[in-house]
Write an enzyme that holds these catalytic residues in place. Structure first.
Site, mmCIF file in Angstrom:
data_model
loop_
_atom_site.group_PDB
_atom_site.id
_atom_site.type_symbol
_atom_site.label_atom_id
_atom_site.label_comp_id
_atom_site.label_asym_id
_atom_site.label_seq_id
_atom_site.Cartn_x
_atom_site.Cartn_y
_atom_site.Cartn_z
ATOM 1 N N HIS A 72 0.836 -1.214 0.000
ATOM 2 C CA HIS A 72 0.000 0.000 0.000
ATOM 3 C C HIS A 72 0.865 1.256 0.000
ATOM 4 O O HIS A 72 0.771 2.111 0.877
ATOM 5 C CB HIS A 72 -0.939 -0.012 1.202
ATOM 6 N N ASN A 73 1.703 1.371 -1.057
ATOM 7 C CA ASN A 73 2.668 2.481 -1.179
ATOM 8 C C ASN A 73 2.289 3.364 -2.368
ATOM 9 O O ASN A 73 1.215 3.175 -2.969
ATOM 10 C CB ASN A 73 4.075 1.871 -1.358
ATOM 11 N N PHE A 74 3.167 4.316 -2.704
ATOM 12 C CA PHE A 74 2.851 5.286 -3.758
ATOM 13 C C PHE A 74 2.654 4.607 -5.121
ATOM 14 O O PHE A 74 1.820 5.031 -5.923
ATOM 15 C CB PHE A 74 3.953 6.337 -3.846
ATOM 16 N N HIS A 112 -6.701 7.434 -2.119
ATOM 17 C CA HIS A 112 -7.512 6.411 -1.447
ATOM 18 C C HIS A 112 -6.788 5.603 -0.367
ATOM 19 O O HIS A 112 -7.463 5.035 0.497
ATOM 20 C CB HIS A 112 -8.148 5.453 -2.466
HETATM 21 C C1 LIG Z 1 -13.989 -9.472 1.366
HETATM 22 O O1 LIG Z 1 -12.762 -8.995 1.875
HETATM 23 C C2 LIG Z 1 -11.612 -9.519 1.333
HETATM 24 C C3 LIG Z 1 -11.636 -10.524 0.367
HETATM 25 C C4 LIG Z 1 -10.421 -11.011 -0.142
HETATM 26 C C5 LIG Z 1 -9.206 -10.489 0.328
HETATM 27 N N1 LIG Z 1 -7.956 -10.900 -0.147
HETATM 28 C C6 LIG Z 1 -7.737 -12.153 -0.670
HETATM 29 O O2 LIG Z 1 -8.592 -12.968 -0.831
HETATM 30 C C7 LIG Z 1 -6.324 -12.521 -1.110
HETATM 31 C C8 LIG Z 1 -5.308 -12.263 -0.061
HETATM 32 N N2 LIG Z 1 -5.890 -12.030 -2.343
HETATM 33 C C9 LIG Z 1 -5.840 -10.796 -2.875
HETATM 34 N N3 LIG Z 1 -6.173 -9.649 -2.206
HETATM 35 C C10 LIG Z 1 -6.021 -8.493 -2.956
HETATM 36 C C11 LIG Z 1 -5.614 -8.466 -4.281
HETATM 37 C C12 LIG Z 1 -5.593 -7.120 -4.687
HETATM 38 N N4 LIG Z 1 -5.977 -6.376 -3.644
HETATM 39 N N5 LIG Z 1 -6.212 -7.203 -2.597
HETATM 40 C C13 LIG Z 1 -6.528 -6.733 -1.326
HETATM 41 C C14 LIG Z 1 -5.545 -6.094 -0.606
HETATM 42 C C15 LIG Z 1 -5.832 -5.596 0.645
HETATM 43 C C16 LIG Z 1 -7.089 -5.732 1.182
HETATM 44 C C17 LIG Z 1 -8.092 -6.378 0.459
HETATM 45 C C18 LIG Z 1 -7.795 -6.872 -0.797
HETATM 46 C C19 LIG Z 1 -8.915 -7.580 -1.608
HETATM 47 C C20 LIG Z 1 -5.300 -9.683 -4.927
HETATM 48 O O3 LIG Z 1 -4.913 -9.760 -6.103
HETATM 49 N N6 LIG Z 1 -5.420 -10.819 -4.174
HETATM 50 C C21 LIG Z 1 -9.205 -9.492 1.285
HETATM 51 C C22 LIG Z 1 -10.403 -8.995 1.783
#
Ligand SMILES: COc1ccc(NC(=O)[C@H](C)Nc2nc3c(cnn3-c3ccccc3C)c(=O)[nH]2)cc1
Length: 326
Positions: A72-74, A112
């Protein structure tokens, strides 16, 4: 910055409007100029009388308030903003909604994740951090990102909205707050269901419909890494897992609950992605493609390739594990 927006070639300006843009090839100083080009090429400079030096100062203040953490960087801020910029052009949104809403969407993307510390809301709440205390456990991170954005915008020398009317500023502030708060993934299902409900009767002249669309657009941009070419997307997953593992290591040290998909002892790259793509990305992207069919080829096809890639990787890991245990 050594690269002024005048030096950006027409070829780069066109490339900047596509979801295949590779952020890894550019220095931060060049990315600062590419962000400036986005405001210029969407005609925000002339439409909203934004002075170039104020825009540069705003972008530099934003740059300083993003932290040097793995994900979560620039550069993440730039990726989300560049995807939002690409979606605006691909969907020809300029012909469908006011430019003030486009200004809200782009600026929300820029701001954001301001001052993200690398620890998610679950950690903030469980560890009873200052942010959780200040925001009563209600989207503490997203409330903070938005508050920092307006700290920057309150300063005259970085207030890119300073030449707008009071009504315009009020509308922009309301829109940016709505968009940034919508990036809290715990609200994912709520927001997606609201969009699904209005899709059959979507009306661009209905403000409530536009508000939900703007929230969907920033959500899509925020988690869209897998819509990019694999050589751009895969390094981002490594960064994300690094940040998640840092958090789960801290949670274990502090005796706090550990989020399963962040635990380095439980998660593999393919396992985290196949579930995420099938149950989070596809449903969200398919709904947006229902409104803008052209997005099928630009963001859904690449995600299908990513799902195949990680499914194959998952099977290979399974075979390897079975061979080891035999
Ligand atoms: C419904 O809340 C959620 C649902 C899924 C996830 N994250 C995941 O399932 C896993 C770790 N994968 C994932 N998570 C991702 C991606 C992109 N942003 N992101 C992410 C990053 C931080 C917080 C939440 C998300 C979804 C990605 O490509 N993959 C995190 C929160």
């Amino acid at each position: 910055f050594h690269m002024s927006s005048l030096e950006v070639s027409e070829e780069v300006r066109q490339y900047l409007k596509t979801p295949t843009f590779d952020n890894w090839q550019w220095e931060d100083s060049e990315i600062m100029v590419l962000l400036q080009v986005m405001y210029t090429d969407l005609d925000f400079i002339s439409t909203f009388n934004i002075e170039l030096d104020v825009l540069q100062y705003f972008l530099y203040e934003v740059y300083k308030r993003y932290n040097n953490i793995p994900f979560h960087n620039f550069k993440h801020c730039f990726c989300v903003t560049q995807m939002m910029y690409g979606l605006i052009w691909l969907t020809d949104l300029r012909a469908k909604i006011d430019s003030i809403d486009l200004l809200i969407m782009l600026t929300s993307a820029v701001c954001h994740d301001l001052d993200h510390t690398g620890y998610n809301n679950a950690y903030q709440i469980n560890a009873r951090t200052e942010l959780a205390l200040r925001y009563n456990d209600i989207s503490p991170l997203e409330n903070h990102h938005c508050a920092v954005a307006f700290e920057i915008l309150e300063k005259t020398e970085s207030n890119i909205f300073r030449n707008l009317t009071t009504d315009q500023y009020k509308r922009i502030r309301e829109g940016i707050i709505k968009c940034i708060l919508a990036t809290d993934m715990s609200r994912h299902t709520e927001i997606l269901n609201r969009f699904k409900a209005i899709l059959p009767v979507f009306d661009f002249s209905n403000k409530d419909h536009r508000d939900v669309l703007m929230m969907i657009m920033i959500k899509v941009s925020d988690i869209s890494n897998e819509a990019r070419p694999m050589e751009v997307a895969e390094p981002w997953l490594d960064c994300l897992l690094q940040e998640f593992f840092n958090q789960s290591d801290m949670e274990k040290l502090e005796g706090l609950p550990v989020t399963p998909f962040m635990d380095r002892d439980k998660v593999t790259k393919p396992s985290s992605q196949t579930g995420f793509i099938r149950f989070v990305l596809f449903p969200l992207f398919i709904e947006l493609a229902n409104l803008f069919p052209c997005l099928e080829h630009h963001i859904i096809d690449p995600v299908k390739k990513a799902l195949d890639y990680y499914t194959e990787m998952e099977k290979a890991l399974e075979r390897e594990k079975q061979n080891r245990t035999q």
